[in-house]
Design a protein around this motif. Structure first.
Motif, PDB file in Angstrom:
ATOM      1  N   UNK A  21       0.828  -1.197   0.000  1.00 30.48           N
ATOM      2  CA  UNK A  21       0.000   0.000   0.000  1.00 30.48           C
ATOM      3  C   UNK A  21       0.867   1.255   0.000  1.00 30.48           C
ATOM      4  N   UNK A  22       1.932   1.234   0.779  1.00 35.76           N
ATOM      5  CA  UNK A  22       2.870   2.365   0.795  1.00 35.76           C
ATOM      6  C   UNK A  22       3.484   2.566  -0.580  1.00 35.76           C
ATOM      7  N   UNK A  23       3.905   1.479  -1.211  1.00 38.58           N
ATOM      8  CA  UNK A  23       4.506   1.582  -2.540  1.00 38.58           C
ATOM      9  C   UNK A  23       3.477   2.068  -3.555  1.00 38.58           C
ATOM     10  N   UNK A  24       2.236   1.585  -3.456  1.00 39.45           N
ATOM     11  CA  UNK A  24       1.189   2.042  -4.368  1.00 39.45           C
ATOM     12  C   UNK A  24       0.979   3.545  -4.224  1.00 39.45           C
ATOM     13  N   UNK A  25       0.960   4.041  -2.991  1.00 36.17           N
ATOM     14  CA  UNK A  25       0.788   5.473  -2.774  1.00 36.17           C
ATOM     15  C   UNK A  25       1.952   6.284  -3.317  1.00 36.17           C
ATOM     16  N   UNK A  26       3.165   5.794  -3.078  1.00 30.54           N
ATOM     17  CA  UNK A  26       4.347   6.494  -3.591  1.00 30.54           C
ATOM     18  C   UNK A  26       4.361   6.493  -5.110  1.00 30.54           C
ATOM     19  N   UNK A  27       3.968   5.373  -5.721  1.00 26.86           N
ATOM     20  CA  UNK A  27       3.927   5.299  -7.181  1.00 26.86           C
ATOM     21  C   UNK A  27       2.893   6.272  -7.738  1.00 26.86           C
ATOM     22  N   UNK A 142      -8.186  10.454 -16.010  1.00 24.11           N
ATOM     23  CA  UNK A 142      -6.964  10.246 -15.235  1.00 24.11           C
ATOM     24  C   UNK A 142      -5.826   9.841 -16.169  1.00 24.11           C
ATOM     25  N   UNK A 143      -4.641  10.373 -15.893  1.00 23.77           N
ATOM     26  CA  UNK A 143      -3.475   9.995 -16.690  1.00 23.77           C
ATOM     27  C   UNK A 143      -3.057   8.563 -16.406  1.00 23.77           C
ATOM     28  N   UNK A 144      -3.352   8.086 -15.207  1.00 25.62           N
ATOM     29  CA  UNK A 144      -3.049   6.701 -14.846  1.00 25.62           C
ATOM     30  C   UNK A 144      -3.910   6.316 -13.652  1.00 25.62           C
ATOM     31  N   UNK A 145      -4.123   5.017 -13.497  1.00 23.45           N
ATOM     32  CA  UNK A 145      -4.822   4.469 -12.336  1.00 23.45           C
ATOM     33  C   UNK A 145      -3.885   3.474 -11.670  1.00 23.45           C
ATOM     34  N   UNK A 146      -3.743   3.613 -10.353  1.00 25.74           N
ATOM     35  CA  UNK A 146      -2.929   2.679  -9.570  1.00 25.74           C
ATOM     36  C   UNK A 146      -3.876   1.838  -8.722  1.00 25.74           C
ATOM     37  N   UNK A 316       9.804   8.711  -0.942  1.00 26.86           N
ATOM     38  CA  UNK A 316       9.742   7.434  -1.657  1.00 26.86           C
ATOM     39  C   UNK A 316       9.289   7.646  -3.100  1.00 26.86           C
ATOM     40  N   UNK A 317       8.335   8.541  -3.291  1.00 26.27           N
ATOM     41  CA  UNK A 317       7.875   8.850  -4.650  1.00 26.27           C
ATOM     42  C   UNK A 317       9.022   9.395  -5.486  1.00 26.27           C
ATOM     43  N   UNK A 318       9.814  10.293  -4.907  1.00 25.03           N
ATOM     44  CA  UNK A 318      10.963  10.833  -5.621  1.00 25.03           C
ATOM     45  C   UNK A 318      11.993   9.770  -5.951  1.00 25.03           C
ATOM     46  N   UNK A 323      14.552   6.452 -10.191  1.00 26.11           N
ATOM     47  CA  UNK A 323      14.986   5.146 -10.704  1.00 26.11           C
ATOM     48  C   UNK A 323      14.242   4.728 -11.974  1.00 26.11           C
ATOM     49  N   UNK A 324      13.325   5.595 -12.439  1.00 25.83           N
ATOM     50  CA  UNK A 324      12.659   5.321 -13.707  1.00 25.83           C
ATOM     51  C   UNK A 324      11.326   4.629 -13.613  1.00 25.83           C
ATOM     52  N   UNK A 325      10.776   4.478 -12.384  1.00 24.40           N
ATOM     53  CA  UNK A 325       9.491   3.784 -12.249  1.00 24.40           C
ATOM     54  C   UNK A 325       8.328   4.636 -12.709  1.00 24.40           C
ATOM     55  N   UNK A 326       8.534   5.947 -12.808  1.00 26.14           N
ATOM     56  CA  UNK A 326       7.445   6.836 -13.238  1.00 26.14           C
ATOM     57  C   UNK A 326       8.014   7.967 -14.066  1.00 26.14           C
TER      58      UNK A 326
END
Length: 326
Positions: A21-27, A142-146, A316-318, A323-326
């Protein structure tokens, strides 16, 4: 541009306790940076996103929960099976208020109990609708959905539930809806990112999930190695510590330099802690090699000993973006 250009639905899964959930929020924050508009969807009714973003409990309504760097926005939705069923009945059977009357009679609870897969159909259907929705100008809302998805143990079955619906309802609007959802899940517009820790069980479940998703024809995205702790010792010192050959004189000298007692009891305690640290570092290195062998893009997030607050979430988002995830 990140590694997942063209992906509209980012599914985040992982073994329980890995911090998915934390990773989903950061992404979601990383994807929204620079002016994007991203929706993050919760499906397990735990209100984990509300706690993560420090907002009131989420409802079956898309609400703005956080700004993103550069003018972006993150919205969130907690999917409730009852509300999703009302939409489903109104869409395909035009029941309207009658659908809510059925709910009062316990119809939804009854239906989702005798047909557990029905709840997953409702959840994926609502997520699909959000991912394809367009605004008045014709662009995507939305530009994306997580999607903060269920754990790895059932992720392939959860995502592929609509394939069963198409085989049961071979014609009509339900068949068309299920087929459209299945097409999105199996297309390059969807990627499943797996969160893992450098521990035996999470790594094994990650490897198993990769195999299951490949077998189902669903795109595996990146592997996010969460809560990484950097070794406190150099490689040579780690080897010496594991073999109980750490230089005791050097440990004692370090204690004296810090103004601490350098008696044998303290040195013994420190060398034992160093051995335990070295053993863990060796195990983590082995697990990292397993994850590297999965041949998927890998992202690494640090451990926050004091927990995740909004500041840490943005950091974490930064890190994901760098690292190229977003």
């Amino acid at each position: 541009m990140g590694d997942w250009e063209g992906v509209r639905l980012h599914v985040v899964t992982g073994k329980g306790g890995t911090g998915k959930t934390t990773v989903a929020g950061a992404l979601a924050l990383a994807l929204a940076a620079g002016g994007g508009r991203v929706l993050i969807v919760e499906v397990e009714e735990r209100q984990g996103l509300a706690q993560l973003f420090d907002v009131a409990p989420l409802s079956y309504e898309e609400l703005r929960v956080a700004p993103a760097p550069g003018g972006g926005e993150v919205h969130a939705l907690a999917i409730d099976a009852h509300e999703a069923m009302h939409e489903y009945l109104a869409m395909f059977y035009r029941l309207g208020r009658a659908g809510r009357a059925l709910d009062k009679l316990g119809f939804v609870d009854f239906a989702t109990t005798i047909a557990p897969g029905l709840r997953d159909v409702l959840v994926t259907g609502k997520t699909y609708e959000a991912a394809r929705r367009r605004d008045s100008s014709g662009g995507f809302s939305y530009d994306a959905v997580v999607l903060d998805a269920p754990p790895t143990g059932r992720i392939a079955r959860f995502l592929d539930v609509n394939s069963s619906v198409t085989s049961l309802a071979r014609v009509g609007p339900i068949n068309r809806q299920a087929a459209a959802i299945t097409e999105l899940i199996h297309s390059p517009r969807t990627a499943v990112h797996i969160v893992s820790l450098l521990e035996d069980m999470p790594v094994q479940e990650t490897a198993d999930a990769v195999d299951e998703l490949h077998a189902a024809g669903i795109t595996v995205g990146g592997v996010v190695v969460n809560q990484v702790r950097e070794p406190h010792l150099r490689a040579r010192e780690l080897t010496a510590a594991r073999r109980r050959r750490l230089d005791r004189d050097a440990v004692a000298e370090g204690l004296r330099a810090a103004g601490l007692a350098d008696d044998d009891t303290v040195v013994d305690l420190l060398t034992e802690r160093a051995r335990e640290h070295a053993e863990r570092a060796a195990l983590e290195k082995k697990q990292r090699e397993v994850l590297d062998g999965l041949d998927r893009p890998t992202y690494q997030l640090p451990r926050y000993p004091d927990g995740i607050d909004p500041t840490a979430l943005y950091e974490l988002a930064g890190t994901l973006a760098d690292q190229g995830a977003a």
